[in-house]
Design a protein around this motif. Structure first.
Motif, PDB file in Angstrom:
ATOM      1  N   LEU A   1       3.553   9.454  14.215  1.00 14.81           N
ATOM      2  CA  LEU A   1       4.132   8.111  14.198  1.00 14.81           C
ATOM      3  C   LEU A   1       5.644   8.192  14.050  1.00 14.81           C
ATOM      4  O   LEU A   1       6.184   9.162  13.499  1.00 14.81           O
ATOM      5  N   THR A   2       6.312   7.151  14.521  1.00 14.53           N
ATOM      6  CA  THR A   2       7.735   7.033  14.234  1.00 14.53           C
ATOM      7  C   THR A   2       7.893   6.577  12.787  1.00 14.53           C
ATOM      8  O   THR A   2       6.956   6.075  12.170  1.00 14.53           O
TER       9      THR A   2
ATOM     10  N   GLU B   1      -2.850  -0.287  16.045  1.00 14.58           N
ATOM     11  CA  GLU B   1      -2.026  -1.487  16.154  1.00 14.58           C
ATOM     12  C   GLU B   1      -0.536  -1.188  16.022  1.00 14.58           C
ATOM     13  O   GLU B   1       0.268  -1.749  16.766  1.00 14.58           O
ATOM     14  N   VAL B   2      -0.196  -0.341  15.057  1.00 19.00           N
ATOM     15  CA  VAL B   2       1.223  -0.038  14.877  1.00 19.00           C
ATOM     16  C   VAL B   2       1.758   0.815  16.024  1.00 19.00           C
ATOM     17  O   VAL B   2       2.942   0.711  16.390  1.00 19.00           O
ATOM     18  N   LYS B   3       0.896   1.623  16.625  1.00 20.40           N
ATOM     19  CA  LYS B   3       1.343   2.418  17.779  1.00 20.40           C
ATOM     20  C   LYS B   3       1.574   1.534  19.003  1.00 20.40           C
ATOM     21  O   LYS B   3       2.465   1.813  19.816  1.00 20.40           O
ATOM     22  N   GLN B   4       0.801   0.488  19.116  1.00 22.60           N
ATOM     23  CA  GLN B   4       0.933  -0.417  20.262  1.00 22.60           C
ATOM     24  C   GLN B   4       2.067  -1.411  20.078  1.00 22.60           C
ATOM     25  O   GLN B   4       2.559  -1.971  21.064  1.00 22.60           O
ATOM     26  N   SER B   5       2.451  -1.635  18.827  1.00 22.73           N
ATOM     27  CA  SER B   5       3.534  -2.592  18.582  1.00 22.73           C
ATOM     28  C   SER B   5       4.867  -1.993  18.986  1.00 22.73           C
ATOM     29  O   SER B   5       5.078  -0.775  18.923  1.00 22.73           O
ATOM     30  N   LYS B   6       5.816  -2.829  19.388  1.00 29.26           N
ATOM     31  CA  LYS B   6       7.133  -2.362  19.815  1.00 29.26           C
ATOM     32  C   LYS B   6       8.098  -2.373  18.649  1.00 29.26           C
ATOM     33  O   LYS B   6       7.961  -3.131  17.724  1.00 29.26           O
TER      34      LYS B   6
ATOM     35  N   GLN C   1       7.069   2.937  12.595  1.00 26.51           N
ATOM     36  CA  GLN C   1       5.621   2.693  12.634  1.00 26.51           C
ATOM     37  C   GLN C   1       4.978   3.054  11.296  1.00 26.51           C
ATOM     38  O   GLN C   1       4.042   2.379  10.857  1.00 26.51           O
TER      39      GLN C   1
ATOM     40  N   ALA D   1       5.419   0.216   8.934  1.00 27.21           N
ATOM     41  CA  ALA D   1       4.515  -0.884   9.278  1.00 27.21           C
ATOM     42  C   ALA D   1       3.082  -0.556   8.871  1.00 27.21           C
ATOM     43  O   ALA D   1       2.343  -1.424   8.400  1.00 27.21           O
ATOM     44  N   LEU D   2       2.705   0.706   9.035  1.00 35.74           N
ATOM     45  CA  LEU D   2       1.361   1.129   8.645  1.00 35.74           C
ATOM     46  C   LEU D   2       1.175   1.022   7.138  1.00 35.74           C
ATOM     47  O   LEU D   2       0.101   0.609   6.669  1.00 35.74           O
TER      48      LEU D   2
END
Length: 242
Positions: free
Chosen positions: A166-167, A237-242, A170, A173-174
């Motif tokens: 993950l970034t 979800e967090v991977k798909q979010s921009k 991200q 957010a996770l």
């Protein structure tokens, strides 16, 4: 040594051109020391800009790393994009559980690759390339200048299947999503209880002789699976979010 040769060329050219009278010997010496001066400057320039007398040398090292994530149940390999095109990243990790967080070098000559392995431990393989003199002659000639100059580095992270990449954005957010999972609403609790009850009932239908202890163990297993699925969903979800 090359600087000494250059100095001799300069001094010899000066003495032969200025101090000597016109003669065949003077012309020979001026030509000779002029060539020495020109050759010395050419070699120095080639060494500085073309790495003359040097070859690329690559050292490869592999070490075991651990996740920089505070949760051992959710190991993460975190990274942050550098630049504006997103083609270069800095990866965060630890060399040991008690060690401080480390990161790859933020340099456009450093590239990173992540792949999933079959082992239980995560590893980092580093291929570090530098310029080194081809032999002792060139090393002595140029006085060991420019030796071990950095050329490039390629890092390969090999992570187990249970790791996530993950970034840093991200990951933050996770963390918020996981906090909400730890404090479910009444509706979420009811939904989870319903799912657990349904799966336990299905298992009892297949095995009517299931004891109370077995049912309790099954409830724990089903609950853990549902929680793990919720975590996976949060990661998606967090991977798909921009």
């Amino acid at each position: 040594m090359i600087l000494w040769i250059l100095g001799i060329g300069v001094l010899g050219l000066y003495l032969s051109f200025i101090m000597m009278k016109k003669s065949a010997g003077r012309s020979v010496l001026v030509t000779f020391f002029g060539l020495v001066l020109l050759a010395s400057l050419t070699l120095i320039t080639l060494n500085d800009y073309q790495n003359f007398g040097m070859t690329e040398h690559t050292e490869t090292k592999t070490k075991t790393i651990v996740s920089a994530s505070p949760s051992k149940q959710l190991p993460l390999l975190l990274y942050q994009n550098i630049g504006t095109n997103g083609k270069r990243q800095v990866y965060n990790y630890k060399n040991s559980d008690q060690g401080k967080a480390a990161h790859t070098k933020a340099d456009f000559a450093v590239t990173n690759q992540v792949r999933t392995g079959t082992g239980q431990n995560a590893t980092l393989t580093t291929a570090h390339t530098t310029w080194r003199y081809t032999n002792s002659f060139y090393q002595t000639l140029f006085g060991n200048e420019n030796n071990n100059i950095f050329v490039k580095q390629h890092n390969v992270f090999t992570i187990p299947k249970n790791w996530e990449t993950l970034t840093t954005v991200q990951a933050k957010a996770l963390a918020k999503k996981l906090q909400s999972l730890q404090k479910p609403t009444a509706a979420q609790k009811a939904q989870m209880q319903q799912a657990v009850t349904a799966q336990v009932a299905a298992a009892r239908a297949k095995n009517p002789t299931m004891t109370a202890a077995q049912q309790a163990q099954l409830v724990k297993q089903v609950t853990a699976k549902i929680q793990q699925a919720a975590i996976k969903q949060a990661i998606t979800e967090v991977k798909q979010s921009k």
